[in-house]
Design an enzyme around this catalytic site. Sequence first.
Site, PDB file in Angstrom:
ATOM      1  N   ARG A 192       0.813  -1.232   0.000  1.00 60.66           N
ATOM      2  CA  ARG A 192       0.000   0.000   0.000  1.00 60.66           C
ATOM      3  C   ARG A 192       0.844   1.278   0.000  1.00 60.66           C
ATOM      4  NH1 ARG A 192      -2.174  -3.407  -1.461  1.00 60.66           N
ATOM      5  NH2 ARG A 192      -3.845  -4.625  -0.590  1.00 60.66           N
ATOM      6  N   CYS A 245     -10.291   0.258   4.243  1.00 61.34           N
ATOM      7  CA  CYS A 245      -9.612  -0.254   5.447  1.00 61.34           C
ATOM      8  C   CYS A 245      -8.868   0.883   6.135  1.00 61.34           C
ATOM      9  CB  CYS A 245      -8.630  -1.355   5.062  1.00 61.34           C
ATOM     10  SG  CYS A 245      -9.502  -2.868   4.629  1.00 61.34           S
ATOM     11  N   GLU A 316      -3.747   2.844   7.554  1.00 59.72           N
ATOM     12  CA  GLU A 316      -3.586   2.763   6.105  1.00 59.72           C
ATOM     13  C   GLU A 316      -4.126   4.036   5.454  1.00 59.72           C
ATOM     14  OE1 GLU A 316      -4.555  -1.046   4.310  1.00 59.72           O
ATOM     15  OE2 GLU A 316      -5.488  -0.010   2.626  1.00 59.72           O
TER      16      GLU A 316
HETATM   17  C1  LIG Z   1     -15.482   0.890   0.124  1.00 57.70           C
HETATM   18  C2  LIG Z   1     -13.987   0.973  -0.085  1.00 57.70           C
HETATM   19  C3  LIG Z   1     -13.274  -0.148  -0.420  1.00 57.70           C
HETATM   20  C4  LIG Z   1     -11.887  -0.084  -0.614  1.00 57.70           C
HETATM   21  N1  LIG Z   1     -11.232  -1.212  -0.965  1.00 57.70           N
HETATM   22  C5  LIG Z   1      -9.896  -1.153  -1.158  1.00 57.70           C
HETATM   23  C6  LIG Z   1      -9.161  -2.337  -1.549  1.00 57.70           C
HETATM   24  O1  LIG Z   1      -9.711  -3.429  -1.696  1.00 57.70           O
HETATM   25  N2  LIG Z   1      -7.816  -2.221  -1.720  1.00 57.70           N
HETATM   26  C7  LIG Z   1      -7.151  -1.015  -1.556  1.00 57.70           C
HETATM   27  O2  LIG Z   1      -5.931  -0.974  -1.746  1.00 57.70           O
HETATM   28  N3  LIG Z   1      -7.824   0.091  -1.207  1.00 57.70           N
HETATM   29  C8  LIG Z   1      -9.161   0.061  -1.004  1.00 57.70           C
HETATM   30  N4  LIG Z   1      -9.842   1.193  -0.644  1.00 57.70           N
HETATM   31  C9  LIG Z   1      -9.093   2.443  -0.428  1.00 57.70           C
HETATM   32  C10 LIG Z   1      -9.072   3.371  -1.675  1.00 57.70           C
HETATM   33  O3  LIG Z   1     -10.267   3.245  -2.387  1.00 57.70           O
HETATM   34  C11 LIG Z   1      -7.944   3.067  -2.619  1.00 57.70           C
HETATM   35  O4  LIG Z   1      -6.726   3.168  -1.968  1.00 57.70           O
HETATM   36  C12 LIG Z   1      -7.992   3.986  -3.849  1.00 57.70           C
HETATM   37  O5  LIG Z   1      -7.174   3.465  -4.845  1.00 57.70           O
HETATM   38  C13 LIG Z   1      -7.599   5.423  -3.536  1.00 57.70           C
HETATM   39  O6  LIG Z   1      -7.825   6.207  -4.679  1.00 57.70           O
HETATM   40  P1  LIG Z   1      -8.348   7.717  -4.569  1.00 57.70           P
HETATM   41  O7  LIG Z   1      -8.354   8.294  -5.941  1.00 57.70           O
HETATM   42  O8  LIG Z   1      -9.627   7.792  -3.834  1.00 57.70           O
HETATM   43  O9  LIG Z   1      -7.182   8.370  -3.721  1.00 57.70           O
HETATM   44  P2  LIG Z   1      -7.313   9.551  -2.663  1.00 57.70           P
HETATM   45  O10 LIG Z   1      -8.031   9.036  -1.452  1.00 57.70           O
HETATM   46  O11 LIG Z   1      -7.842  10.770  -3.299  1.00 57.70           O
HETATM   47  O12 LIG Z   1      -5.789   9.793  -2.300  1.00 57.70           O
HETATM   48  C14 LIG Z   1      -5.053   8.831  -1.569  1.00 57.70           C
HETATM   49  C15 LIG Z   1      -3.591   9.314  -1.458  1.00 57.70           C
HETATM   50  O13 LIG Z   1      -2.985   9.318  -2.748  1.00 57.70           O
HETATM   51  C16 LIG Z   1      -2.535  10.639  -3.115  1.00 57.70           C
HETATM   52  N5  LIG Z   1      -2.869  10.806  -4.531  1.00 57.70           N
HETATM   53  C17 LIG Z   1      -4.096  10.666  -5.105  1.00 57.70           C
HETATM   54  N6  LIG Z   1      -3.997  10.811  -6.433  1.00 57.70           N
HETATM   55  C18 LIG Z   1      -2.688  11.069  -6.696  1.00 57.70           C
HETATM   56  C19 LIG Z   1      -1.951  11.317  -7.898  1.00 57.70           C
HETATM   57  N7  LIG Z   1      -2.541  11.301  -9.100  1.00 57.70           N
HETATM   58  N8  LIG Z   1      -0.622  11.557  -7.800  1.00 57.70           N
HETATM   59  C20 LIG Z   1      -0.005  11.565  -6.597  1.00 57.70           C
HETATM   60  N9  LIG Z   1      -0.642  11.322  -5.422  1.00 57.70           N
HETATM   61  C21 LIG Z   1      -1.974  11.075  -5.480  1.00 57.70           C
HETATM   62  C22 LIG Z   1      -3.298  11.586  -2.197  1.00 57.70           C
HETATM   63  O14 LIG Z   1      -2.539  12.765  -1.968  1.00 57.70           O
HETATM   64  C23 LIG Z   1      -3.474  10.746  -0.942  1.00 57.70           C
HETATM   65  O15 LIG Z   1      -2.308  10.800  -0.149  1.00 57.70           O
HETATM   66  C24 LIG Z   1     -11.219   1.156  -0.456  1.00 57.70           C
HETATM   67  C25 LIG Z   1     -11.952   2.304  -0.107  1.00 57.70           C
HETATM   68  C26 LIG Z   1     -13.315   2.218   0.068  1.00 57.70           C
HETATM   69  C27 LIG Z   1     -14.077   3.472   0.426  1.00 57.70           C
END
Ligand SMILES: Cc1cc2nc3c(=O)[nH]c(=O)nc-3n(C[C@H](O)[C@H](O)[C@H](O)COP(=O)(O)OP(=O)(O)OC[C@H]3O[C@@H](n4cnc5c(N)ncnc54)[C@H](O)[C@@H]3O)c2cc1C
Length: 320
Positions: A192, A245, A316
């Site tokens: 992660r 998570c 996480e």
């Molecule tokens: C219901 C649910 C289920 C989930 N299941 C999983 C799972 O099975 N596995 C898993 O790994 N995660 C899971 N997640 C967590 C999350 O969805 C993932 O980690 C997802 O990929 C995050 O993407 P995001 O665009 O929402 O990132 P954000 O939440 O917007 O950002 C997360 C981090 O990444 C940085 N960031 C975002 N975009 C960029 C970019 N383009 N360049 C540089 N930095 C950036 C941000 O600054 C922040 O620090 C889940 C979340 C939910 C709500």
Amino acid sequence: MTTRAIPRTVAGREWSRADLRDLTSFCSNEGVACALDEPLSKHISMGIGGPAAAMIWPPHPEAVATVVAWISDRGLDWRVLGGGTNVMAGDQGVENVVINLTRLIEGTHISETLASFPAGLPTAQALNMTVRDGLDGLVWATGLPGTVGGAVAGNAGCWGGEMATTVETLDVVTAQGRCLRLAAADLDWSYRRLDLEQKAGAGSIVVSANMTLEPGDPKALSKRVEELHARKRSSQPVGARNAGCVFRNPEGDRSAGLLIDQAGCKGMRVGNAEISSVHANFIINRGDASGADIEDLIERVKGEVKARFGVLLEEEIRRW
Ligand SMILES: Cc1cc2nc3c(=O)[nH]c(=O)nc-3n(C[C@H](O)[C@H](O)[C@H](O)COP(=O)(O)OP(=O)(O)OC[C@H]3O[C@@H](n4cnc5c(N)ncnc54)[C@H](O)[C@@H]3O)c2cc1C
């Protein structure tokens, strides 16, 4: 402005109202949407978080580079937001500018087995396109919310797959506004985590991800996707506001969720923040939970698990 102990993505001086006014006119000239005092709660899946001093929505990678160079030149700093599904913001909000990438959605290219996705594209849409085109390799991302860029930046993974082994190259904008193409194999990926700083410097932004996939049968792929969706629906609090998570799985054979469950925390509540009774590693916002409620609940769970098993859980989710 007063100084707050909020970690910044890049070291910089604090934004003043004059800086924010200049940013607004710069963005207006560049065709980049900009809003001052934008509530983070509107952009974070948990539905919490006070205002960002400003939020901007660059529509293409060149706009990301231009705006980042403008901010850097003034010695200021920024944060990056994708779908907000892995971030938790406090009630006080953030004093810097948030670069929201959810409008960076143009530029998908799929040719033979090569696929290139812009960072702001929802991961679910990227998955659907690969399945439609009979390309295998992203099925593991079934049920993963958020954007492609967020998934790459956090090395998201599930069902045995992860971004580290899916991505071949990344297009990145550095803090100086330079565009770089980086080979995934040269980057430091871990559970992660992706350390972009080593190769591209602090504050770098992923603007697109490129992958080589395997040919597959669209019908068989969509069947697998449906099966995985059904498994997610039965094991996660689907429909409730959450950020996935909350804790990383510790070393050893017991997951964070199992430890939290065995420590008797399912259903534990602070205000409207609750440990899900479906999956103990999820905190759900049952109504108008505050950031402080969620922070308190996180600390209480850590305390219970430490007292019962001697394990200190690590978060996480990214706290802003
Ligand atoms: C219901 C649910 C289920 C989930 N299941 C999983 C799972 O099975 N596995 C898993 O790994 N995660 C899971 N997640 C967590 C999350 O969805 C993932 O980690 C997802 O990929 C995050 O993407 P995001 O665009 O929402 O990132 P954000 O939440 O917007 O950002 C997360 C981090 O990444 C940085 N960031 C975002 N975009 C960029 C970019 N383009 N360049 C540089 N930095 C950036 C941000 O600054 C922040 O620090 C889940 C979340 C939910 C709500």
